[in-house]
Design an enzyme around this catalytic site. Structure first.
Site, PDB file in Angstrom:
ATOM      1  N   ASN A   1       0.863  -1.177   0.000  1.00 17.85           N
ATOM      2  CA  ASN A   1       0.000   0.000   0.000  1.00 17.85           C
ATOM      3  C   ASN A   1       0.902   1.231   0.000  1.00 17.85           C
ATOM      4  O   ASN A   1       1.522   1.553   1.025  1.00 17.85           O
ATOM      5  CB  ASN A   1      -0.907  -0.003   1.229  1.00 17.85           C
ATOM      6  CG  ASN A   1      -1.804   1.224   1.289  1.00 17.85           C
ATOM      7  OD1 ASN A   1      -1.756   2.092   0.423  1.00 17.85           O
ATOM      8  ND2 ASN A   1      -2.638   1.312   2.320  1.00 17.85           N
ATOM      9  N   PRO A   2       1.046   1.935  -1.126  1.00 18.08           N
ATOM     10  CA  PRO A   2       1.994   3.053  -1.199  1.00 18.08           C
ATOM     11  C   PRO A   2       1.625   4.225  -0.298  1.00 18.08           C
ATOM     12  O   PRO A   2       2.457   5.113  -0.078  1.00 18.08           O
ATOM     13  CB  PRO A   2       1.958   3.447  -2.679  1.00 18.08           C
ATOM     14  CG  PRO A   2       0.617   2.996  -3.160  1.00 18.08           C
ATOM     15  CD  PRO A   2       0.295   1.748  -2.385  1.00 18.08           C
TER      16      PRO A   2
ATOM     17  N   GLU B   1      -4.426   0.223  -5.163  1.00 11.14           N
ATOM     18  CA  GLU B   1      -4.891   1.513  -5.677  1.00 11.14           C
ATOM     19  C   GLU B   1      -6.092   2.064  -4.932  1.00 11.14           C
ATOM     20  O   GLU B   1      -6.381   3.260  -5.028  1.00 11.14           O
ATOM     21  CB  GLU B   1      -5.221   1.372  -7.167  1.00 11.14           C
ATOM     22  CG  GLU B   1      -4.017   0.931  -8.008  1.00 11.14           C
ATOM     23  CD  GLU B   1      -4.398   0.686  -9.457  1.00 11.14           C
ATOM     24  OE1 GLU B   1      -5.606   0.789  -9.774  1.00 11.14           O
ATOM     25  OE2 GLU B   1      -3.487   0.388 -10.261  1.00 11.14           O
TER      26      GLU B   1
ATOM     27  N   ASN C   1      -9.920  -2.220  -0.454  1.00 11.54           N
ATOM     28  CA  ASN C   1     -10.357  -3.566  -0.840  1.00 11.54           C
ATOM     29  C   ASN C   1      -9.771  -4.033  -2.176  1.00 11.54           C
ATOM     30  O   ASN C   1     -10.225  -5.045  -2.730  1.00 11.54           O
ATOM     31  CB  ASN C   1     -11.888  -3.676  -0.886  1.00 11.54           C
ATOM     32  CG  ASN C   1     -12.495  -3.730   0.504  1.00 11.54           C
ATOM     33  OD1 ASN C   1     -11.924  -4.332   1.421  1.00 11.54           O
ATOM     34  ND2 ASN C   1     -13.647  -3.101   0.677  1.00 11.54           N
TER      35      ASN C   1
ATOM     36  N   SER D   1       2.557  -3.214   4.582  1.00  9.30           N
ATOM     37  CA  SER D   1       1.624  -2.124   4.851  1.00  9.30           C
ATOM     38  C   SER D   1       1.346  -2.134   6.339  1.00  9.30           C
ATOM     39  O   SER D   1       2.101  -2.704   7.131  1.00  9.30           O
ATOM     40  CB  SER D   1       0.331  -2.329   4.040  1.00  9.30           C
ATOM     41  OG  SER D   1      -0.579  -1.280   4.277  1.00  9.30           O
TER      42      SER D   1
ATOM     43  N   ASP E   1      -1.804  -2.915   9.376  1.00  7.63           N
ATOM     44  CA  ASP E   1      -2.611  -4.095   9.676  1.00  7.63           C
ATOM     45  C   ASP E   1      -3.761  -4.281   8.698  1.00  7.63           C
ATOM     46  O   ASP E   1      -4.161  -5.412   8.394  1.00  7.63           O
ATOM     47  CB  ASP E   1      -3.167  -4.000  11.094  1.00  7.63           C
ATOM     48  CG  ASP E   1      -2.074  -3.930  12.149  1.00  7.63           C
ATOM     49  OD1 ASP E   1      -0.903  -4.183  11.789  1.00  7.63           O
ATOM     50  OD2 ASP E   1      -2.385  -3.615  13.313  1.00  7.63           O
TER      51      ASP E   1
END
Length: 260
Positions: free
Chosen positions: A157-158, A190, A193, A214, A216
């Protein structure tokens, strides 16, 4: 997707152990490779330590390659170790990266030198693979371990960790994967979910493990996606890994603590 081809795939059969080699630099280095250690003896007129022992339990990979100078007939092989060392200004210990490089210039033929370097790299990789159960803390019971070469899907997750997760991956994790010759698929999520939807529909036979970098929340998305599959009983057996890439990383810290 970045596929990393092991140099061993193109090399001659690895020599039997113990395997001795010689490398020339500012000092002459005599090496001895056994099933458990790589020992380097430096022959030098200067005082100081002349013998270094690298435990193959700490070795994650080794690669052979040509140098950047096209006029250099020599070839190189580099072994990567992550031994436990005492932290700076701390009583604790942590694994720290050690890189050991050798130059091979036995003849004036660049290809022959590269083939010889690949033989050495192959021997180190094979000996290190034997030590993998000790490095991973494997015992006689428990779930089966993932053995290299393994194919890994890495979900990042960026936006997590104040937007630093992708930078952490490229700055730390990507190099380790390259050193260990682990082929991987990098997926940047992106939207919310995204990972859940991807894992629910993915052909999991393409990967041997899923790794989440990422906070949690992304791990929970992946688990929910696995549980929503028609083959969820088989899918949930897929090995999962978590790398701290969030702000608090409480779950990753807890898993690490209770795995010790």
């Amino acid at each position: 997707m970045e596929q990393l081809e092991s140099p061993a795939a193109r090399s001659a059969p690895a020599p039997s152990l113990p395997f001795r080699f010689q490398s020339l630099g500012r000092d002459c280095e005599l090496g001895n490779l056994t099933e458990s250690a790589l020992t380097i003896k430096r022959i030098s007129s200067s005082p100081g330590r002349t013998k270094v022992v690298f435990d193959l339990t700490d070795c994650v990979g080794c690669r052979a390659y040509r140098g950047p100078d096209s006029s250099d007939v020599g070839a190189y092989f580099t072994a990567y170790f992550y031994p436990f060392k005492r932290r700076w200004m701390s009583a604790g210990v942590a694994r720290q990266r050690v890189e050991q490089c050798f130059r091979v210039a036995l003849v004036q033929d660049p290809l022959a030198n590269l083939q010889e370097a690949e033989r050495w790299a192959h021997a180190i990789r094979d000996a290190s693979a034997v030590q993998a159960p000790r490095r991973d803390g494997e015992c006689g019971s428990g779930p089966p371990k993932v053995r290299p070469p393994c194919r890994v899907m890495i979900l990042v997750n960026p936006h997590s960790g104040r937007g630093q997760a992708l930078q952490l991956f490229t700055g730390h994790i990507q190099g380790m994967l390259t050193e260990a010759a682990v082929p991987y698929t990098l997926v940047l999520t992106e939207h919310k979910n995204h990972a859940r939807e991807l894992v629910r529909k993915a052909d999991l036979t393409k990967w041997d493990a899923l790794v989440i970098m990422s906070g949690d929340g992304l791990l929970f998305e992946v688990i929910n996606g696995l549980m929503e599959r028609e083959d969820w009983q088989e899918a949930i057996q897929t090995p999962l890994g978590i790398l701290p890439g969030g702000s608090g990383n409480a779950l990753a810290a807890s898993i690490h603590h209770y795995s010790q």
